[in-house]
Design an enzyme around this catalytic site. Structure first.
Site, PDB file in Angstrom:
ATOM      1  N   ILE A 128      -0.774  13.466   8.130  1.00 26.57           N
ATOM      2  CA  ILE A 128      -0.650  14.696   8.937  1.00 26.57           C
ATOM      3  C   ILE A 128       0.820  14.857   9.356  1.00 26.57           C
ATOM      4  CG2 ILE A 128      -1.458  15.937  10.975  1.00 26.57           C
ATOM      5  CD1 ILE A 128      -3.801  14.016  11.168  1.00 26.57           C
TER       6      ILE A 128
ATOM      7  N   VAL B 296       3.219   8.220  12.231  1.00 28.32           N
ATOM      8  CA  VAL B 296       2.112   8.670  13.090  1.00 28.32           C
ATOM      9  C   VAL B 296       1.121   9.491  12.268  1.00 28.32           C
ATOM     10  CG1 VAL B 296       1.458   9.919  15.178  1.00 28.32           C
ATOM     11  CG2 VAL B 296       3.675   8.783  15.066  1.00 28.32           C
TER      12      VAL B 296
ATOM     13  N   ALA C 152      13.361  20.054  -3.368  1.00 22.21           N
ATOM     14  CA  ALA C 152      14.541  19.380  -2.826  1.00 22.21           C
ATOM     15  C   ALA C 152      15.832  19.986  -3.341  1.00 22.21           C
ATOM     16  CB  ALA C 152      14.479  17.894  -3.175  1.00 22.21           C
TER      17      ALA C 152
ATOM     18  N   GLU D 290      -3.465  -2.801   9.509  1.00 20.53           N
ATOM     19  CA  GLU D 290      -2.143  -3.416   9.629  1.00 20.53           C
ATOM     20  C   GLU D 290      -2.212  -4.861   9.132  1.00 20.53           C
ATOM     21  OE1 GLU D 290       0.714  -1.668  10.671  1.00 20.53           O
ATOM     22  OE2 GLU D 290      -0.802  -0.161  10.260  1.00 20.53           O
TER      23      GLU D 290
ATOM     24  N   THR E  71       0.831  -1.208   0.000  1.00 28.37           N
ATOM     25  CA  THR E  71       0.000   0.000   0.000  1.00 28.37           C
ATOM     26  C   THR E  71       0.866   1.259   0.000  1.00 28.37           C
ATOM     27  OG1 THR E  71      -1.704  -1.187   1.221  1.00 28.37           O
ATOM     28  CG2 THR E  71      -1.830   1.218   1.247  1.00 28.37           C
TER      29      THR E  71
ATOM     30  N   ASP F 103      -1.662  -0.482  17.644  1.00 27.29           N
ATOM     31  CA  ASP F 103      -1.127   0.486  16.672  1.00 27.29           C
ATOM     32  C   ASP F 103      -1.215   1.910  17.243  1.00 27.29           C
ATOM     33  OD1 ASP F 103      -0.376   1.186  13.758  1.00 27.29           O
ATOM     34  OD2 ASP F 103      -2.176   2.386  14.112  1.00 27.29           O
TER      35      ASP F 103
ATOM     36  N   LYS G 140       5.773   2.386  12.555  1.00 27.02           N
ATOM     37  CA  LYS G 140       5.577   2.856  13.945  1.00 27.02           C
ATOM     38  C   LYS G 140       5.868   1.776  14.973  1.00 27.02           C
ATOM     39  CE  LYS G 140       1.809   1.777  11.675  1.00 27.02           C
ATOM     40  NZ  LYS G 140       0.632   2.292  11.081  1.00 27.02           N
TER      41      LYS G 140
ATOM     42  N   LYS H   4       1.868   4.629  18.181  1.00 24.81           N
ATOM     43  CA  LYS H   4       1.929   6.033  17.747  1.00 24.81           C
ATOM     44  C   LYS H   4       1.982   6.976  18.952  1.00 24.81           C
ATOM     45  CE  LYS H   4      -0.533   4.922  13.489  1.00 24.81           C
ATOM     46  NZ  LYS H   4      -1.864   4.641  12.955  1.00 24.81           N
TER      47      LYS H   4
HETATM   48  P1  NDP Z   1       1.823  -3.939   2.873  1.00 23.91           P
HETATM   49  O1  NDP Z   1       1.642  -5.273   3.520  1.00 23.91           O
HETATM   50  O2  NDP Z   1       0.795  -3.454   1.937  1.00 23.91           O
HETATM   51  O3  NDP Z   1       3.225  -3.959   2.075  1.00 23.91           O
HETATM   52  C1  NDP Z   1       4.391  -4.537   2.601  1.00 23.91           C
HETATM   53  C2  NDP Z   1       5.387  -4.699   1.456  1.00 23.91           C
HETATM   54  O4  NDP Z   1       6.612  -5.186   1.977  1.00 23.91           O
HETATM   55  C3  NDP Z   1       4.939  -5.691   0.385  1.00 23.91           C
HETATM   56  O5  NDP Z   1       5.242  -5.190  -0.886  1.00 23.91           O
HETATM   57  C4  NDP Z   1       5.779  -6.944   0.657  1.00 23.91           C
HETATM   58  O6  NDP Z   1       6.090  -7.676  -0.495  1.00 23.91           O
HETATM   59  C5  NDP Z   1       7.045  -6.299   1.210  1.00 23.91           C
HETATM   60  N1  NDP Z   1       7.775  -7.216   2.104  1.00 23.91           N
HETATM   61  C6  NDP Z   1       7.345  -7.757   3.255  1.00 23.91           C
HETATM   62  N2  NDP Z   1       8.316  -8.501   3.806  1.00 23.91           N
HETATM   63  C7  NDP Z   1       9.379  -8.419   2.968  1.00 23.91           C
HETATM   64  C8  NDP Z   1      10.675  -8.984   2.979  1.00 23.91           C
HETATM   65  N3  NDP Z   1      11.107  -9.772   3.953  1.00 23.91           N
HETATM   66  N4  NDP Z   1      11.487  -8.688   1.958  1.00 23.91           N
HETATM   67  C9  NDP Z   1      11.092  -7.893   0.951  1.00 23.91           C
HETATM   68  N5  NDP Z   1       9.875  -7.312   0.884  1.00 23.91           N
HETATM   69  C10 NDP Z   1       9.033  -7.599   1.896  1.00 23.91           C
HETATM   70  O7  NDP Z   1       2.089  -2.912   4.039  1.00 23.91           O
HETATM   71  P2  NDP Z   1       1.746  -1.351   4.061  1.00 23.91           P
HETATM   72  O8  NDP Z   1       2.255  -0.716   2.844  1.00 23.91           O
HETATM   73  O9  NDP Z   1       0.354  -1.163   4.459  1.00 23.91           O
HETATM   74  O10 NDP Z   1       2.623  -0.882   5.328  1.00 23.91           O
HETATM   75  C11 NDP Z   1       4.008  -0.675   5.240  1.00 23.91           C
HETATM   76  C12 NDP Z   1       4.479   0.050   6.484  1.00 23.91           C
HETATM   77  O11 NDP Z   1       3.836   1.324   6.534  1.00 23.91           O
HETATM   78  C13 NDP Z   1       4.117  -0.629   7.806  1.00 23.91           C
HETATM   79  O12 NDP Z   1       5.142  -0.364   8.732  1.00 23.91           O
HETATM   80  C14 NDP Z   1       2.834   0.052   8.230  1.00 23.91           C
HETATM   81  O13 NDP Z   1       2.627   0.000   9.622  1.00 23.91           O
HETATM   82  C15 NDP Z   1       3.143   1.464   7.778  1.00 23.91           C
HETATM   83  N6  NDP Z   1       1.990   2.320   7.546  1.00 23.91           N
HETATM   84  C16 NDP Z   1       0.945   1.863   6.787  1.00 23.91           C
HETATM   85  C17 NDP Z   1      -0.122   2.693   6.505  1.00 23.91           C
HETATM   86  C18 NDP Z   1      -1.272   2.253   5.667  1.00 23.91           C
HETATM   87  O14 NDP Z   1      -2.227   3.032   5.504  1.00 23.91           O
HETATM   88  N7  NDP Z   1      -1.260   1.052   5.107  1.00 23.91           N
HETATM   89  C19 NDP Z   1      -0.143   4.070   7.013  1.00 23.91           C
HETATM   90  C20 NDP Z   1       1.017   4.445   7.801  1.00 23.91           C
HETATM   91  C21 NDP Z   1       2.031   3.592   8.037  1.00 23.91           C
HETATM   92  P3  NDP Z   1       4.951  -8.464  -1.321  1.00 23.91           P
HETATM   93  O15 NDP Z   1       4.022  -7.391  -1.824  1.00 23.91           O
HETATM   94  O16 NDP Z   1       5.658  -9.144  -2.425  1.00 23.91           O
HETATM   95  O17 NDP Z   1       4.280  -9.359  -0.345  1.00 23.91           O
HETATM   96  N1  HSE Z   2      -3.357   0.720  10.291  1.00 18.38           N
HETATM   97  C1  HSE Z   2      -3.053   2.083  10.501  1.00 18.38           C
HETATM   98  C2  HSE Z   2      -4.337   2.861  10.739  1.00 18.38           C
HETATM   99  C3  HSE Z   2      -2.322   2.641   9.314  1.00 18.38           C
HETATM  100  O1  HSE Z   2      -5.402   2.351  10.391  1.00 18.38           O
HETATM  101  O2  HSE Z   2      -4.266   3.964  11.276  1.00 18.38           O
HETATM  102  C4  HSE Z   2      -1.851   4.049   9.511  1.00 18.38           C
HETATM  103  O3  HSE Z   2      -0.841   4.117  10.457  1.00 18.38           O
END
Ligand code: NDP
Ligand code: HSE
Length: 458
Positions: A153, A149, A50, A207, A30, A218, A122, A222
């Site tokens: 924002i 966090v 930048a 998550e 995501t 979560d 986080k 934060k």
């Molecule tokens: P996703 O599960 O959507 O994406 C995780 C990505 O990491 C995937 O592309 C996955 O690969 C890759 N991945 C996982 N493990 C490995 C590994 N060992 N080696 C290589 N690649 C790996 O997570 P999100 O994007 O939702 O979240 C990412 C981070 O951002 C987290 O820390 C989350 O807490 C944080 N976050 C998320 C928000 C949200 O709205 N979703 C908002 C704010 C923070 P593959 O796709 O091939 O499985």
């Molecule tokens: N799972 C988290 C939420 C993503 O719903 O707020 C953003 O940190």
């Protein structure tokens, strides 16, 4: 992937003389996908801020065959995250994998290789941040975590920089978008808890383990980060009192409403004499409070400083592009640190001085808004027809019209709400209205703005 700068910047750009900064993105889910999209879509604006081109050198995911939400054709796709971190071609590592391991080892490895790191993780910052920041400090690099966090924002920057003159007394925030989305759907649509959670998961808000969202873990991650920055205390996730929303029923929500309250899942950090309270729990808030009206995936953090008083910071708390907005802001900060004069790291006007563009400012005739108009009219047949004819001729649509019957005079009070139109048209309409014999005196105009910019505030 190389982005084109706007032509005016290409001509004068000192950034052209510098090598592009190459970033490596760990994770293309995501947030990773959103980050690639935002960097690509806004490449020109970002480079002007930048002071240098930013290129995605490589990105890493587990399953290289999976369909992605972004175009991956312009950079290398790899499956070994350690190889990406150690790649000498990569200047900045952006960790968007999530979880503790291997994210922690990857970040420590990047730091070891003297690379700046940007992360949205986080859980990792709350639990292992003290160790990561120590390592970063020793190596003279930055670990930036604005996206960790409240999604889009800039709350870390607001507290750390904007409110730096204050003694922070307390903060209270809706800091889990998934939980807020569930509570809002239950209240507004009568959705079941499970149904609303499934929807939030489908939209990429939750998550990997959604119990983190619904049991308050979560939000506690934060809050740990916010409290450290607000009060200057270490990160201490294990000291946060944490209650989730899984026990909240539609009946609880309805009964609270009857008493004039909304149920919100809050993270609260406040001074209590010599102590600090750190707590996450469902909370009743009087419905008139601004924060009680923060709905859907939106987050808000109320920060109370001794000098400024209460400030409310509001925006999308999760999702691809809003989170990418914060990730990219951190990347820009890091690139500025790598690029610009250390005494002048953030340009005074946000864009590099040689990248200011001269977009013309609109003449007021070109403004476009809706209007509330109020006028006194002679109370006789045909007056409304004369008025509406003028609007028709100028192609102005009327949204609503209200005529208040005169009480003791021969004057009727007419109120008209229009749809959006050009100011030039409205000026002409007002001129013609005021020339009518049936309209008495000036027509009073107030502009209307609905300010509904986003589909996120479901
Ligand atoms: P996703 O599960 O959507 O994406 C995780 C990505 O990491 C995937 O592309 C996955 O690969 C890759 N991945 C996982 N493990 C490995 C590994 N060992 N080696 C290589 N690649 C790996 O997570 P999100 O994007 O939702 O979240 C990412 C981070 O951002 C987290 O820390 C989350 O807490 C944080 N976050 C998320 C928000 C949200 O709205 N979703 C908002 C704010 C923070 P593959 O796709 O091939 O499985
Ligand atoms: N799972 C988290 C939420 C993503 O719903 O707020 C953003 O940190």
């Amino acid at each position: 992937m190389r982005y084109e700068l706007p032509e005016e910047l290409m001509r004068t750009d000192r950034s052209n003389a510098l090598k592009p900064v190459k970033i490596g993105i760990l994770g293309l889910g995501t947030v990773g996908g959103g980050t690639v999209n935002v960097l690509t879509r806004n490449a020109g604006e970002i480079a002007r801020r930048a002071g240098r081109h930013i290129e995605i050198g490589a990105a890493c995911a587990r399953d290289l065959g999976r369909k992605r939400s972004c175009d991956t054709s312009g950079f290398r796709l790899v499956s070994d995250p350690f190889a990406l971190v150690e790649d000498p071609d990569i200047d900045v590592v952006v960790e968007l994998i999530g979880g503790v391991s291997p994210a922690k080892e990857l970040i420590l490895n990047a730091i070891e290789h003297h690379k700046h790191v940007v992360t949205a993780n986080k859980a990792l910052v709350a639990i292992h941040g003290n160790e990561l920041f120590d390592a970063a400090q020793r190596q003279g690099v930055v670990v930036a975590f604005e996206a960790a966090v409240a999604g889009g924002i800039s709350i870390i920057k607001a507290i750390r920089e904007g409110l730096a003159g204050n003694r922070i007394e307390s903060l209270a925030g809706i800091i889990n978008g998934t939980g807020n989305y569930i509570l809002t759907s239950m209240r507004d649509q009568g959705t079941t808890f499970a149904g609303a959670l499934a929807e939030a998961q489908k939209l990429g808000y939750a998550e990997e383990d959604p119990t983190f969202d619904i049991e308050g873990i979560d939000a506690a991650h934060k809050l740990t980060i916010l409290a450290a920055i607000a009060f200057g205390i270490p990160l201490q996730f294990d000291r946060v009192y944490t209650e989730g929303i899984s026990g909240i029923t539609i009946d609880d929500i309805r009964q609270a409403e009857e008493l004039g309250y909304r149920v919100k899942h809050l993270g609260i950090a406040k001074r209590n004499g010599e102590l600090i309270e750190l707590r996450v729990h469902p909370t009743l808030i009087p419905y008139r409070r601004l924060i009680a009206n923060v709905d859907g995936i939106m987050n808000a953090v109320l920060v109370n400083g001794d000098a400024v008083g209460p400030t409310l910071h509001y925006g999308a708390g999760a999702g691809a592009d809003p989170t990418a907005s914060s990730v990219v802001a951190d990347i820009v900060d890091v690139v500025r640190a790598l690029t610009t004069d250390p005494n002048n790291r953030v340009p005074h006007l946000a864009f590099q001085a040689d990248a200011i563009s001269h977009i013309p400012v609109a003449h007021p005739d070109e403004f476009e808004t809706a209007y509330f108009l109020s006028m006194e009219a002679i109370d006789r047949p045909g007056v409304l027809a004369e008025v509406t004819r003028i609007f028709g001729e100028l192609n102005i649509s009327i949204e609503a019209i209200l005529q208040k019957e005169p009480v003791a005079t021969q004057r009727a009070h007419v109120i008209i709400l229009t749809q959006r139109t050009r100011e030039k048209n409205m000026n002409e309409a007002l001129r013609k209205l005021e020339q009518l014999d049936s309209i008495l005196g000036r027509v009073n105009r107030i502009r209307v703005e609905h300010l509904s910019y986003s589909a996120h505030d479901a």
